[in-house]
Design a protein around this motif. Structure first.
Motif, mmCIF file in Angstrom:
data_model
loop_
_atom_site.group_PDB
_atom_site.id
_atom_site.type_symbol
_atom_site.label_atom_id
_atom_site.label_comp_id
_atom_site.label_asym_id
_atom_site.label_seq_id
_atom_site.Cartn_x
_atom_site.Cartn_y
_atom_site.Cartn_z
ATOM 1 N N ARG A 273 9.860 3.570 -7.316
ATOM 2 C CA ARG A 273 10.899 4.587 -7.557
ATOM 3 C C ARG A 273 10.821 5.167 -8.970
ATOM 4 O O ARG A 273 10.980 6.373 -9.161
ATOM 5 C CB ARG A 273 12.284 3.972 -7.333
ATOM 6 C CG ARG A 273 12.594 3.654 -5.877
ATOM 7 C CD ARG A 273 14.039 3.222 -5.710
ATOM 8 N NE ARG A 273 14.353 2.027 -6.493
ATOM 9 C CZ ARG A 273 14.173 0.784 -6.043
ATOM 10 N NH1 ARG A 273 13.677 0.579 -4.829
ATOM 11 N NH2 ARG A 273 14.485 -0.251 -6.810
ATOM 12 N N ASP A 274 10.555 4.311 -9.971
ATOM 13 C CA ASP A 274 10.715 4.726 -11.365
ATOM 14 C C ASP A 274 9.402 5.023 -12.088
ATOM 15 O O ASP A 274 9.431 5.668 -13.150
ATOM 16 C CB ASP A 274 11.465 3.638 -12.148
ATOM 17 C CG ASP A 274 12.851 3.382 -11.580
ATOM 18 O OD1 ASP A 274 13.343 4.244 -10.814
ATOM 19 O OD2 ASP A 274 13.423 2.320 -11.889
ATOM 20 N N ASP A 275 8.297 4.525 -11.568
ATOM 21 C CA ASP A 275 7.026 4.688 -12.282
ATOM 22 C C ASP A 275 5.935 5.054 -11.286
ATOM 23 O O ASP A 275 4.841 4.486 -11.297
ATOM 24 C CB ASP A 275 6.687 3.387 -13.029
ATOM 25 C CG ASP A 275 5.707 3.599 -14.165
ATOM 26 O OD1 ASP A 275 5.326 4.764 -14.402
ATOM 27 O OD2 ASP A 275 5.305 2.607 -14.806
ATOM 28 N N ARG A 276 6.261 6.010 -10.408
ATOM 29 C CA ARG A 276 5.394 6.351 -9.270
ATOM 30 C C ARG A 276 4.014 6.815 -9.716
ATOM 31 O O ARG A 276 3.000 6.439 -9.130
ATOM 32 C CB ARG A 276 6.063 7.438 -8.429
ATOM 33 C CG ARG A 276 5.248 7.951 -7.239
ATOM 34 C CD ARG A 276 5.416 7.038 -6.064
ATOM 35 N NE ARG A 276 6.805 6.975 -5.665
ATOM 36 C CZ ARG A 276 7.383 7.776 -4.758
ATOM 37 N NH1 ARG A 276 6.665 8.718 -4.176
ATOM 38 N NH2 ARG A 276 8.649 7.644 -4.435
ATOM 39 N N GLU A 277 3.969 7.618 -10.759
ATOM 40 C CA GLU A 277 2.689 8.190 -11.165
ATOM 41 C C GLU A 277 1.717 7.103 -11.612
ATOM 42 O O GLU A 277 0.553 7.092 -11.199
ATOM 43 C CB GLU A 277 2.891 9.213 -12.284
ATOM 44 C CG GLU A 277 1.597 9.927 -12.671
ATOM 45 C CD GLU A 277 1.829 11.014 -13.716
ATOM 46 O OE1 GLU A 277 0.844 11.563 -14.222
ATOM 47 O OE2 GLU A 277 3.012 11.307 -14.024
ATOM 48 N N ARG A 278 2.200 6.190 -12.432
ATOM 49 C CA ARG A 278 1.309 5.127 -12.902
ATOM 50 C C ARG A 278 0.881 4.220 -11.751
ATOM 51 O O ARG A 278 -0.275 3.811 -11.661
ATOM 52 C CB ARG A 278 2.008 4.309 -13.985
ATOM 53 C CG ARG A 278 1.077 3.313 -14.697
ATOM 54 C CD ARG A 278 1.767 2.713 -15.912
ATOM 55 N NE ARG A 278 2.918 1.900 -15.544
ATOM 56 C CZ ARG A 278 2.820 0.602 -15.181
ATOM 57 N NH1 ARG A 278 1.640 0.011 -15.151
ATOM 58 N NH2 ARG A 278 3.897 -0.079 -14.864
ATOM 59 N N LEU A 279 1.814 3.908 -10.870
ATOM 60 C CA LEU A 279 1.489 3.070 -9.715
ATOM 61 C C LEU A 279 0.452 3.754 -8.827
ATOM 62 O O LEU A 279 -0.514 3.122 -8.370
ATOM 63 C CB LEU A 279 2.759 2.753 -8.932
ATOM 64 C CG LEU A 279 2.646 1.751 -7.785
ATOM 65 C CD1 LEU A 279 3.948 0.958 -7.642
ATOM 66 C CD2 LEU A 279 2.353 2.467 -6.463
ATOM 67 N N GLY A 280 0.643 5.062 -8.605
ATOM 68 C CA GLY A 280 -0.306 5.819 -7.786
ATOM 69 C C GLY A 280 -1.682 5.876 -8.407
ATOM 70 O O GLY A 280 -2.706 5.760 -7.710
ATOM 71 N N ILE B 278 0.834 -1.202 0.000
ATOM 72 C CA ILE B 278 0.000 0.000 0.000
ATOM 73 C C ILE B 278 0.870 1.255 0.000
ATOM 74 O O ILE B 278 2.037 1.229 0.392
ATOM 75 C CB ILE B 278 -0.971 0.019 1.208
ATOM 76 C CG1 ILE B 278 -0.211 0.067 2.539
ATOM 77 C CG2 ILE B 278 -1.902 -1.176 1.174
ATOM 78 C CD1 ILE B 278 -1.132 0.140 3.767
ATOM 79 N N THR B 279 0.269 2.339 -0.443
ATOM 80 C CA THR B 279 0.951 3.631 -0.425
ATOM 81 C C THR B 279 0.909 4.208 0.994
ATOM 82 O O THR B 279 0.155 3.722 1.846
ATOM 83 C CB THR B 279 0.264 4.611 -1.385
ATOM 84 O OG1 THR B 279 -1.017 4.965 -0.827
ATOM 85 C CG2 THR B 279 0.066 4.004 -2.764
ATOM 86 N N PRO B 280 1.676 5.265 1.256
ATOM 87 C CA PRO B 280 1.592 5.907 2.580
ATOM 88 C C PRO B 280 0.221 6.508 2.872
ATOM 89 O O PRO B 280 -0.047 6.890 4.019
ATOM 90 C CB PRO B 280 2.673 6.988 2.511
ATOM 91 C CG PRO B 280 3.672 6.468 1.535
ATOM 92 C CD PRO B 280 2.839 5.778 0.488
ATOM 93 N N ASP B 281 -0.663 6.577 1.868
ATOM 94 C CA ASP B 281 -2.051 7.001 2.095
ATOM 95 C C ASP B 281 -2.980 5.816 2.317
ATOM 96 O O ASP B 281 -4.195 5.996 2.437
ATOM 97 C CB ASP B 281 -2.550 7.826 0.897
ATOM 98 C CG ASP B 281 -1.804 9.145 0.770
ATOM 99 O OD1 ASP B 281 -1.468 9.725 1.825
ATOM 100 O OD2 ASP B 281 -1.549 9.578 -0.372
#
Length: 660
Positions: free
Chosen positions: A140-147, A110-113
């Protein structure tokens, strides 16, 4: 060196206190640490008696390489699902949505949210290491898509959690549910579906009530065949009583060995009610031995009931599943001698090949012994020998809702089996929960050795506790239990009900990524089913139309699961059967308990669904059902009522029996 879990109240979290993993408990501090380090969270959810949780712990969490990988790129949080069922429910919803299945240990990234982007269950070390590497790279490298993916998953969870609009559950819908159950019934081996097979305790209760209301022979036949198959199989402890969590096979031979409080409470009630309905001696024996197991092996020093006995036993430093419970022919001979050992092996299906692992067998009792006295002596000797073996660990945590289930079961069993000691144990457990688990006017979820936890109680805690208190009121005639039940029910309505219906967490509870609203009766009643039953019984005792209306609304909210998969609506259907039956009310008035006893015995023997029984002096304070119910010519009398409208009072037991 112990990690942060060493001081936890949870026995499950304490099991991980010596891991090299830098575990955190769930809380603001852990999430703040993830945000500070700008890393995702590794969430691991399980429970103390879980076999595969132990396996993953040994393979992964005790491994220095895994610990190093987690420390480098993650904040690791460990959650006891039994202590925090709300967290478990939310992320199990994600796990099932992403994988199509669920179970424990549950592994969620999970994300920190708090938004999930991966979910799974047991992972061996190679797969876990691969996952941590790939997911860490993506972070680290694809944060936006993962988020974006995590946000989409979270948004979808809110839709899945919404149970939608329900509709009133009527006689036709209940009949169709029974028909659906008949189609999935295993005619060859009893139970429902295939392996693994779980004890369908709440469905058995529903079918017993359906038979009592409609005289449907198929409903009773499914109960009798399943009840007997389980009682005679390896899932049932033939020496000490009690049942394991489930059978790994379809024949009920080899169990998953943990013994859970909620299973045994629900099964005790089901076998008690089967015995009450039929007088079947096997049902009575199993009910008695299950109650004995609960009092002997799960009762805590404080008078409550512990959560579970582990599936595994530590033998010579190794964790071995079922080691306490299985036998070889040679071990039987060692304890019993040559002749009795061979005879016992034949009776208990202990073979040279074994039914379990490494030539050992679980114990089955597929037929009654020809000499009951001989069998009782053998059982006692084998149990004494087994008690000398290494024993499974006890999860001593007292869970409010599960204690509510066992209080109800013991109260019913004590009356039906005529065992005051069982009722006394139920009363002691109820008093413990009321004394220890209510803090500042609010229920808490758990305690351990008298120390109460911080997690708030959820809806099923309130519903199951109220159910237990109402059963104690029926068993003892003590108005105080009714008063306590009313307080718990009113608290539940205030905290968990709003214009959208029922929620599992309180209105002022911790805000998670979605507010859980469980609707399936799975291993235990869902929160909404539990509160529905308590509301219905309370309304029948007090005449409260508001509580009746709330009960009807709660059952209606289950209508979709009742229609589509009644196996997962067992308690909702049991409540619906009581609702369709009235439920009937019996008011017994007498000057004293001795005078009321003959009429009470008749009422207690009735299998009428949800039957409410109140006895006492006429116009006893705090008992609305006894108001304006006088003696008849100075004699004890029974009033059979529906909605507080009563038939002519009767004074003879045979007359009451005919009315019921």
């Amino acid at each position: 060196m112990a990690n942060r879990l060493a001081d936890s109240l949870s026995p499950y979290l304490r099991q991980h206190a010596d891991n090299p993993v830098d575990w955190w408990e769930w809380g603001d501090e852990a999430f703040a640490e993830a945000r500070r380090r700008d890393v995702p969270i590794f969430l691991s959810v399980g429970y103390a008696a879980c076999h595969w949780c132990h396996v993953m712990a040994h393979e992964c969490f005790e491994d220095e390489q895994v610990a190093a990988a987690l420390s480098a790129g993650w904040v690791s949080i460990k959650v006891d699902r039994e202590e925090r069922p709300d967290i478990d429910a939310v992320y199990m919803l994600a796990t099932q949505a992403l994988t199509g299945q669920g179970g424990w240990p549950m592994t969620v990234l999970i994300t920190p949210d708090g938004e999930p982007f991966f979910a799974g269950t047991y992972l061996p070390k190679p797969q876990l290491m691969q996952l941590l590497d790939a997911a860490g790279t993506a972070w680290r490298d694809d944060r936006e898509r993962l988020g974006d993916s995590a946000s989409q998953i979270t948004s979808r969870l809110a839709d899945i959690a919404d149970p939608g609009t329900g509709s009133p559950v009527d006689d036709e819908q209940v009949a169709l549910a029974v028909h659906s159950l008949r189609r999935t019934f295993d005619d060859a081996r009893a139970g429902f579906g295939g392996a693994p097979k779980f004890p369908p305790s709440m469905t058995l209760e529903h079918l017993l009530r359906h038979h009592a209301r409609t005289d449907d022979p198929d409903a009773l036949a499914m109960v009798e065949r399943t009840g007997e198959a389980m009682a005679r199989g390896g899932i049932h402890d033939q020496l000490a009583g009690g049942f394991a969590r489930y059978s790994v096979d379809a024949e009920w031979v080899v169990p998953h060995f943990e013994k859970m409080l909620y299973d045994n409470a629900l099964l005790l009630r089901a076998y008690t009610h089967w015995f009450r309905a039929s007088g079947h001696p096997l049902a009575g024996r199993v009910a008695g031995s299950t109650a004995d197991f609960l009092l002997r092996d799960l009762r805590t020093d404080e008078g409550g009931f512990a959560s579970a006995l582990d599936a595994d036993t530590i033998v010579d430093g190794h964790s071995i599943e079922g080691a306490t419970y299985v036998w070889t022919p040679a071990q039987l001979v060692e304890v019993l001698g040559e002749a009795d050992g061979a005879r016992a092996a034949h009776l208990l299906e202990v073979t040279p090949e074994g039914t379990f692992e490494q030539g050992a067998s679980t114990l089955q009792l597929l037929r009654d012994p020809e000499d009951p006295a001989w069998w009782e002596g053998v059982r006692t000797r084998l149990l004494a020998a087994r008690d000398g073996r290494p024993q499974p660990a006890l999860d001593g945590k007292v869970v409010t809702g599960w204690n509510g289930l066992v209080i109800a079961a013991l109260a019913d069993a004590g009356i039906t089996l005529e065992r005051p000691d069982i009722v006394e144990a139920a009363s002691a457990a109820a008093q413990l929960v009321l004394d220890r688990h209510i803090v500042d006017g609010r229920l808490r979820r758990t305690s351990l050795a008298g120390r109460v936890g911080t997690a708030p109680a959820v809806l099923d805690d309130h519903g199951n506790l109220a159910e237990g208190l109402l059963a104690l009121h029926r068993a003892t005639g003590d108005t105080a239990w009714l008063t306590h039940a009313a307080t718990v029910i009113d608290l539940a309505v205030e905290l968990f009900h709003d214009v959208d219906g029922w929620h599992d967490t309180p209105v002022d509870g911790e805000v998670l990524i979605t507010r859980p609203r469980g609707r399936t009766d799975n291993a235990e009643p869902s929160g909404v089913s539990a509160i529905a039953g308590a509301l219905l019984t309370h309304s029948a005792i007090t005449g409260s139309p508001e509580h009746r209306s709330l009960a009807e609304e709660a059952v209606a909210s289950q209508s979709r699961i009742i229609t589509h998969d009644p196996r997962f609506a067992g308690w909702a259907l049991a409540v619906a059967e009581a609702m369709l039956s009235g439920p009937l009310q019996v008011a017994v008035v007498a000057e004293d308990e001795a005078g009321a006893a003959p009429l009470r015995r008749v009422a207690e023997a009735s299998p009428t669904p949800g039957l409410v029984i109140v006895s006492g002096r006429p116009d006893a304070p705090g008992e609305p059902l006894l108001a304006d119910r006088p003696l008849v010519d100075g004699r004890p009398a029974a009033y059979v009522c529906r909605g507080f409208v009563c038939d002519r009072p009767v004074t003879e037991a045979r007359e009451l029996s005919a009315l019921l």
